[in-house]
Scaffold this motif. Structure first.
Motif, PDB file in Angstrom:
ATOM      1  N   LEU A 156       4.187   8.538   4.436  1.00 36.49           N
ATOM      2  CA  LEU A 156       5.532   7.347   4.138  1.00 36.49           C
ATOM      3  C   LEU A 156       5.243   6.564   2.371  1.00 36.49           C
ATOM      4  O   LEU A 156       4.278   6.251   1.628  1.00 36.49           O
ATOM      5  CB  LEU A 156       4.747   5.631   4.979  1.00 36.49           C
ATOM      6  N   VAL A 157       6.915   6.324   1.886  1.00 42.81           N
ATOM      7  CA  VAL A 157       7.016   6.311   0.630  1.00 42.81           C
ATOM      8  C   VAL A 157       7.709   5.126   0.657  1.00 42.81           C
ATOM      9  O   VAL A 157       8.605   4.893   1.837  1.00 42.81           O
ATOM     10  CB  VAL A 157       7.061   7.464   0.043  1.00 42.81           C
ATOM     11  N   ARG A 158       8.260   4.756  -0.370  1.00 44.06           N
ATOM     12  CA  ARG A 158       9.815   3.635  -0.955  1.00 44.06           C
ATOM     13  C   ARG A 158      10.159   3.891  -2.603  1.00 44.06           C
ATOM     14  O   ARG A 158       9.502   4.687  -3.035  1.00 44.06           O
ATOM     15  CB  ARG A 158       8.585   2.440  -1.772  1.00 44.06           C
ATOM     16  N   PHE A 159      11.442   4.224  -1.958  1.00 42.01           N
ATOM     17  CA  PHE A 159      12.378   4.390  -3.353  1.00 42.01           C
ATOM     18  C   PHE A 159      12.689   3.472  -3.355  1.00 42.01           C
ATOM     19  O   PHE A 159      13.776   2.925  -2.752  1.00 42.01           O
ATOM     20  CB  PHE A 159      13.029   5.718  -2.832  1.00 42.01           C
ATOM     21  N   GLN A 195       0.925  -1.199   0.268  1.00 45.04           N
ATOM     22  CA  GLN A 195       0.107   0.035   0.284  1.00 45.04           C
ATOM     23  C   GLN A 195       1.030   1.148  -0.313  1.00 45.04           C
ATOM     24  O   GLN A 195       0.458   1.994  -0.069  1.00 45.04           O
ATOM     25  CB  GLN A 195      -0.737   0.510   0.939  1.00 45.04           C
ATOM     26  N   VAL A 196       2.069   0.926   0.152  1.00 46.63           N
ATOM     27  CA  VAL A 196       2.805   2.334   0.446  1.00 46.63           C
ATOM     28  C   VAL A 196       3.615   3.078  -1.521  1.00 46.63           C
ATOM     29  O   VAL A 196       4.267   2.160  -1.634  1.00 46.63           O
ATOM     30  CB  VAL A 196       4.125   1.982   1.446  1.00 46.63           C
ATOM     31  N   PRO A 197       2.993   3.311  -1.554  1.00 47.63           N
ATOM     32  CA  PRO A 197       3.720   4.259  -2.938  1.00 47.63           C
ATOM     33  C   PRO A 197       5.138   3.837  -3.195  1.00 47.63           C
ATOM     34  O   PRO A 197       5.454   4.583  -2.631  1.00 47.63           O
ATOM     35  CB  PRO A 197       2.712   5.732  -2.827  1.00 47.63           C
ATOM     36  N   VAL A 198       5.627   4.094  -4.543  1.00 43.60           N
ATOM     37  CA  VAL A 198       7.036   3.980  -5.175  1.00 43.60           C
ATOM     38  C   VAL A 198       7.135   5.508  -5.520  1.00 43.60           C
ATOM     39  O   VAL A 198       6.414   5.939  -6.682  1.00 43.60           O
ATOM     40  CB  VAL A 198       6.817   2.974  -6.212  1.00 43.60           C
TER      41      VAL A 198
END
Length: 590
Positions: free
Chosen positions: A73-76, A56-59
């Protein structure tokens, strides 16, 4: 843990603050923490992995950066392009009788004043870029950002009053950095709480030529760089050129203006002036994971059954054979090449590499067979790069990364790539010409890479060698004089290249096969070792020109042949197959 009083995805800082206050209430001494995790990391690992919230965490990418709310909260996913040293910040301080923390923040939510109860902590700074050479099928950063229920963040530039820190329910409102009450009386602070004009990092970040200047251009789409602030990790966990997925709190403001009145908690903001918030987003990392090839697969991993591996191998080999104009020998060697990796280093020798030089190409044939092969590789491997080798290219290209001491930054080169990258070198465009000093140095760097799987980084006053693991495929008219390959084979197609349209499920099966089989370990039992030794002795007696490197290559081919069938021990059957391939290869030189 049921009924969390905060949304870890939309309001991670609320979760951090809650766990901090809970730890302090339970008796934890902020003075003794020294930046160490008090339970926030465990909480997010539980939510993201055990409860399955990671999906559910956007990239984060260049297309959606303007739509992602700050402090969520995000992803990289990116490669560590430069390591910028450490940053000191006011980690814990007292606001009246209450302890506060600035961990995972760029800006303090509350005035820190000149309280003696302020503790200075440390965090790592990493400059990361989206993975160079990342192929479209492996890019998970596409897609749009969906607003989540309960996400009450404000837009960039909006100001709202500071939330009541006594009320846990108000934490869900703390999702915008701009939701901070500004005060004209707060300046940057030293450890004693007084304004500071010249605080520096041990290795300060200085001016760069632009936030995207250090990133490798991607073939499709825009690239995004990110300043990652890492906590609770040792230096040994994070290495230059490693590929990581970072999950953390995003700080980015396209309307950001440097304002000395902000409650800045870091003591290095002056040194980060060349990486401002309105150009380079910051990500305060809560969880990080090193990525390998299998982490880029989209399909569910299959069980490694011998019959399944054999079937997938057969279809992939048939595909490569069709792509290479029905040259089965070349296709077989290319398959072994695609499975190769450096698995050990003995003295200066990289054990496991298998570079291939396909000769008898010209400008016309490379436009047909070469292009088909390069497209096939692009569909099979997560990272690949094509180098069109010409005199002009060699004379102008920046291959080796270089240290710029004026900016104190590492300026990337075309050879700064992640482990496992496939490089196709097209020499068919190389014509007679004169190499200048840059061209001579670039030719030397390529030769050194091919021989030793090492890249030289230029630090002006000295050169530093960093181990590499790149798969090198050279397409040339004759044997390459620039890149000495482990295997040289004259290319002999008998039909027009015809890869055809491949079904998505088949491509995914091949991608899984290469990523999985390539990572297997391998051994040779004592009986088989004797057979190999006897065969190598006989080969040396028949051909005195064979060297120890030839023997090492044959052993590597034997290992790769076994692995291509999903087996981790060399069998007599597979050793015989390698000997037959070698015999057929030598016949082409007769």
């Amino acid at each position: 843990m049921v009924g969390l009083p905060y949304d870890c995805l939309a309001n991670p800082l609320g979760a951090v603050r809650f766990t901090f206050e809970k730890a302090v209430a339970a008796g934890a001494d902020p003075a003794a923490l020294n930046g160490k995790d008090w339970g926030a990391g465990d909480l997010f690992r539980d939510v993201l992995f055990d409860r399955g919230a990671l999906s559910q965490v956007p990239v984060l990418n260049a297309k959606n950066i303007g739509h992602v709310q700050p402090n969520t909260l995000v992803r990289f996913r990116g490669m560590i392009q430069d390591m910028l040293g450490n940053e000191f910040y006011a980690g814990a301080y007292k606001d009246g009788s209450l302890w506060r923390t600035n961990k995972y923040r760029d800006v303090s939510q509350y005035p820190m004043g000149s309280s003696p109860d302020m503790h200075i902590w440390e965090r790592h700074l990493l400059y990361c870029v989206q993975v160079p050479g990342l192929n479209p099928w492996a890019d998970t950063s596409s897609g749009t950002v969906v607003a989540r229920p309960g996400d009450q963040t404000s837009q960039h530039g909006e100001k709202r009053r500071r939330a009541d820190n006594e009320d846990i329910d108000q934490m869900d409102m703390e999702t915008s950095e701009d939701g901070i009450q500004r005060s004209s009386g707060v300046k940057k602070l030293r450890e004693d709480g007084h304004p500071s004009q010249n605080l520096q990092l041990p290795e300060p970040v200085a001016e760069s030529t632009g936030f995207g200047a250090c990133s490798m251009p991607r073939e499709e789409g825009d690239s995004l760089s990110c300043l990652i602030k890492v906590y609770d990790s040792s230096d040994s966990e994070l290495k230059l050129n490693d590929v990581f997925e970072f999950v953390g709190v995003l700080t980015f403001d396209s309307d950001y203006q440097v304002d000395n009145d902000e409650f800045l908690d870091g003591f290095s903001e002056d040194t980060l002036a060349s990486l401002p918030l309105n150009k380079v987003p910051r990500l305060h990392c809560l969880v990080h994971t090193k990525l390998a090839a299998h982490d880029f697969l989209h399909s569910t991993p299959l069980e490694l059954k011998p019959q399944l591996v054999k079937e997938v191998r057969e279809t992939l080999l048939s595909h490569l054979t069709a792509v290479l104009g029905n040259d089965g020998l070349a296709a077989h060697l290319v398959l072994l090449h695609l499975l190769s990796r450096v698995h050990a280093r003995i003295d200066n020798f990289a054990v496991g590499k298998l570079s291939v030089n396909l000769t008898c190409f010209n400008k016309e044939s490379v436009s047909i067979f070469g292009n088909h092969l390069m497209l096939a590789i692009k569909d099979l491997l997560p990272f690949s790069h094509i180098v069109p080798l010409t005199v002009d290219y060699l004379n102008a290209a920046s291959l080796a990364p270089k240290k710029d001491y004026e900016t104190n930054r590492l300026v990337t080169g075309l050879m700064q790539l992640p482990e496992g990258t496939h490089l196709t070198i097209d020499e068919t465009q190389l014509e007679v010409g004169t190499l200048n000093s840059v061209g001579v140095e670039n030719a030397r760097l390529l030769k050194y890479l091919s021989e030793y799987q090492k890249v030289e980084y230029d630090f002006k006053y000295y050169k530093m060698e960093l181990a590499a693991d790149f798969q090198l495929l050279i397409l040339s008219e004759g044997k390459s004089n620039i890149l000495p390959a482990d295997l040289v084979i004259p290319f002999q197609p008998s039909s027009v290249a015809s890869g055809g349209v491949v079904a998505a499920e088949t491509l995914e099966a091949w991608q899984w096969y290469l990523a999985t089989v390539r990572s297997l370990s391998h051994s040779i039992d004592s009986d088989m070792q004797k057979v190999v030794e006897n065969d190598l002795v006989a080969a040396r007696q028949a051909n005195r020109n064979l060297s120890s490197q030839d023997f090492s290559r044959l052993l590597t081919m034997g290992r790769l042949m076994s692995l291509s069938f999903g087996e981790t021990s060399l069998s007599l059957e597979h050793w015989q197959m390698v000997k037959e391939l070698e015999r057929l290869r030598w016949e082409r030189f007769a």
